[in-house]
Design a protein around this motif. Sequence first.
Motif, PDB file in Angstrom:
ATOM      1  N   THR A  11       0.812  -1.217   0.000  1.00  0.00           N
ATOM      2  CA  THR A  11       0.000   0.000   0.000  1.00  0.00           C
ATOM      3  C   THR A  11       0.842   1.262   0.000  1.00  0.00           C
ATOM      4  OG1 THR A  11      -0.174  -0.130   2.423  1.00  0.00           O
ATOM      5  CG2 THR A  11      -1.973  -1.089   1.128  1.00  0.00           C
ATOM      6  N   GLU A  12       2.093   1.168   0.470  1.00  0.00           N
ATOM      7  CA  GLU A  12       2.944   2.357   0.425  1.00  0.00           C
ATOM      8  C   GLU A  12       3.227   2.781  -1.010  1.00  0.00           C
ATOM      9  OE1 GLU A  12       6.284   1.070   2.885  1.00  0.00           O
ATOM     10  OE2 GLU A  12       5.774   2.706   4.259  1.00  0.00           O
ATOM     11  N   ILE A  13       3.262   1.832  -1.914  1.00  0.00           N
ATOM     12  CA  ILE A  13       3.474   2.166  -3.319  1.00  0.00           C
ATOM     13  C   ILE A  13       2.264   2.921  -3.847  1.00  0.00           C
ATOM     14  CG2 ILE A  13       4.103   1.297  -5.584  1.00  0.00           C
ATOM     15  CD1 ILE A  13       6.106   0.722  -3.291  1.00  0.00           C
ATOM     16  N   ALA A  16       2.499   6.375  -2.700  1.00  0.00           N
ATOM     17  CA  ALA A  16       3.495   7.169  -3.422  1.00  0.00           C
ATOM     18  C   ALA A  16       2.949   7.652  -4.760  1.00  0.00           C
ATOM     19  CB  ALA A  16       4.762   6.348  -3.630  1.00  0.00           C
ATOM     20  N   VAL A  17       2.196   6.789  -5.452  1.00  0.00           N
ATOM     21  CA  VAL A  17       1.612   7.165  -6.738  1.00  0.00           C
ATOM     22  C   VAL A  17       0.574   8.265  -6.534  1.00  0.00           C
ATOM     23  CG1 VAL A  17       0.286   6.348  -8.718  1.00  0.00           C
ATOM     24  CG2 VAL A  17       2.056   4.888  -7.718  1.00  0.00           C
ATOM     25  N   ARG A  18      -0.284   8.089  -5.560  1.00  0.00           N
ATOM     26  CA  ARG A  18      -1.292   9.111  -5.278  1.00  0.00           C
ATOM     27  C   ARG A  18      -0.642  10.434  -4.869  1.00  0.00           C
ATOM     28  NH1 ARG A  18      -6.574   7.388  -4.655  1.00  0.00           N
ATOM     29  NH2 ARG A  18      -6.921   5.121  -4.560  1.00  0.00           N
ATOM     30  N   ALA A  19       0.415  10.360  -4.084  1.00  0.00           N
ATOM     31  CA  ALA A  19       1.068  11.575  -3.606  1.00  0.00           C
ATOM     32  C   ALA A  19       1.698  12.355  -4.752  1.00  0.00           C
ATOM     33  CB  ALA A  19       2.119  11.228  -2.552  1.00  0.00           C
ATOM     34  N   ALA A  20       2.327  11.651  -5.685  1.00  0.00           N
ATOM     35  CA  ALA A  20       2.932  12.332  -6.835  1.00  0.00           C
ATOM     36  C   ALA A  20       1.872  13.034  -7.675  1.00  0.00           C
ATOM     37  CB  ALA A  20       3.706  11.330  -7.689  1.00  0.00           C
ATOM     38  N   ALA A  21       0.750  12.359  -7.880  1.00  0.00           N
ATOM     39  CA  ALA A  21      -0.330  12.976  -8.660  1.00  0.00           C
ATOM     40  C   ALA A  21      -0.910  14.186  -7.933  1.00  0.00           C
ATOM     41  CB  ALA A  21      -1.421  11.950  -8.943  1.00  0.00           C
ATOM     42  N   SER A  61      10.584   8.767  -4.414  1.00  0.00           N
ATOM     43  CA  SER A  61       9.805   8.006  -3.430  1.00  0.00           C
ATOM     44  C   SER A  61       9.900   6.502  -3.651  1.00  0.00           C
ATOM     45  CB  SER A  61       8.338   8.450  -3.451  1.00  0.00           C
ATOM     46  OG  SER A  61       7.755   8.242  -4.729  1.00  0.00           O
ATOM     47  N   LEU A  62       9.893   6.053  -4.891  1.00  0.00           N
ATOM     48  CA  LEU A  62       9.907   4.612  -5.167  1.00  0.00           C
ATOM     49  C   LEU A  62      11.262   3.990  -4.837  1.00  0.00           C
ATOM     50  CD1 LEU A  62       7.916   4.590  -8.531  1.00  0.00           C
ATOM     51  CD2 LEU A  62       7.084   3.891  -6.273  1.00  0.00           C
ATOM     52  N   THR A  63      12.341   4.664  -5.188  1.00  0.00           N
ATOM     53  CA  THR A  63      13.664   4.105  -4.865  1.00  0.00           C
ATOM     54  C   THR A  63      13.929   4.142  -3.367  1.00  0.00           C
ATOM     55  OG1 THR A  63      14.666   6.258  -5.369  1.00  0.00           O
ATOM     56  CG2 THR A  63      14.657   4.599  -7.123  1.00  0.00           C
ATOM     57  N   ARG A  64      13.301   5.059  -2.679  1.00  0.00           N
ATOM     58  CA  ARG A  64      13.424   5.078  -1.214  1.00  0.00           C
ATOM     59  C   ARG A  64      12.684   3.891  -0.596  1.00  0.00           C
ATOM     60  NH1 ARG A  64      11.878   9.845  -0.603  1.00  0.00           N
ATOM     61  NH2 ARG A  64       9.682   9.492  -0.132  1.00  0.00           N
ATOM     62  N   ALA A 117       5.038   0.376 -12.880  1.00  0.00           N
ATOM     63  CA  ALA A 117       5.157  -1.085 -12.828  1.00  0.00           C
ATOM     64  C   ALA A 117       6.495  -1.446 -12.198  1.00  0.00           C
ATOM     65  CB  ALA A 117       5.047  -1.700 -14.218  1.00  0.00           C
ATOM     66  N   LEU A 118       6.529  -2.567 -11.534  1.00  0.00           N
ATOM     67  CA  LEU A 118       7.754  -3.096 -10.948  1.00  0.00           C
ATOM     68  C   LEU A 118       8.134  -4.363 -11.694  1.00  0.00           C
ATOM     69  CD1 LEU A 118       9.959  -3.047  -8.743  1.00  0.00           C
ATOM     70  CD2 LEU A 118       8.381  -4.341  -7.280  1.00  0.00           C
ATOM     71  N   ALA A 119       9.387  -4.415 -12.151  1.00  0.00           N
ATOM     72  CA  ALA A 119       9.858  -5.577 -12.906  1.00  0.00           C
ATOM     73  C   ALA A 119      11.239  -5.991 -12.410  1.00  0.00           C
ATOM     74  CB  ALA A 119       9.912  -5.260 -14.395  1.00  0.00           C
ATOM     75  N   HIS A 120      11.581  -7.237 -12.673  1.00  0.00           N
ATOM     76  CA  HIS A 120      12.899  -7.746 -12.322  1.00  0.00           C
ATOM     77  C   HIS A 120      13.316  -8.753 -13.379  1.00  0.00           C
ATOM     78  CE1 HIS A 120      15.768 -10.004  -9.441  1.00  0.00           C
ATOM     79  NE2 HIS A 120      16.356  -8.895  -9.841  1.00  0.00           N
ATOM     80  N   ARG A 121      14.486  -8.521 -13.972  1.00  0.00           N
ATOM     81  CA  ARG A 121      15.010  -9.389 -15.025  1.00  0.00           C
ATOM     82  C   ARG A 121      13.994  -9.573 -16.158  1.00  0.00           C
ATOM     83  NH1 ARG A 121      17.631 -13.994 -11.008  1.00  0.00           N
ATOM     84  NH2 ARG A 121      19.327 -12.688 -10.178  1.00  0.00           N
TER      85      ARG A 121
END
Length: 275
Positions: A11-13, A16-21, A61-64, A117-121
């Motif tokens: 939910t923190e993500i 963060a999205v809502r806060a940026a908007a 915010s996301l990298t934090r 979106a979050l991705a890995h490899r």
Amino acid sequence: MFDDFLAGDLTEIEGAVRAAAAAEIMPRFRQLAAHEIVEKSGPHDLVTTADRLAEEHLTASLTRLLPGSVVVGEEAVHADPRVYDALGGEAPVWIVDPVDGTRQFVRGEPGFCTLVALAHRGELLASWTYAAALDEMAIAVRGRGATIDGVPMRSGSPERGAVLDVAMSHPDYTSEAQKRALLGLRSEGINAYPCGSAGLEYLAVARGKQDAVAFNWEYAWDHAAGLLLVTEAGGTQVTLSGAPFRITGGNTLPFTAARDAATADRILEALRTGG
């Protein structure tokens, strides 16, 4: 630590999205000055102050929230194309389109959204599609399904024999071969029309309000969030070659995301006939 992050409460993500908007996009909605709007590669490729500042906000915010992660954002890649290479790296990657549907945003229309979106490899793990002007938040997590404002979504299937509603790339903005393929969608049984915000078109498919999309470009920030949303809602996606779409690139275009496999097959047949 990365696996623990995905298994935890995300939910923190969303916050963060809502806060940026709230901080950078909505205060400028219908309030943009002329100097805050810039053409990048032409009149159909716009960037605004809201795009730039929202991406900066999300990057911080996301990298934090996920130490060691990196961001591939539309505006950062425009400034330095080498940023895109992170999609194939070892670090977790946040794929960000701060304002998807910038033309609609500039015109003062509500049909825009923020995509994360979050991705890995190269594998999509989670996504957030936030239509701030409509106050709708769609979330998908791999293996956990898709929701809209907390309510589970299922794409379902079109009624047998129904005309398919398909949002597609505008044929005028593509190569001749891809244009011919897309024009194959203008056939009996398919109602094809130019797309608006890619993120909101994917959301419509995931909700079962639209049958498919067909796109001829592969920038990850336009597609990553929506592709996971559609597949976690029960839909599917496939490129013209029959292979799945890869966010790292090198896809055979156009490609489609659809409510179900049968619909995707109909779209591919039309694209191949047109091509």
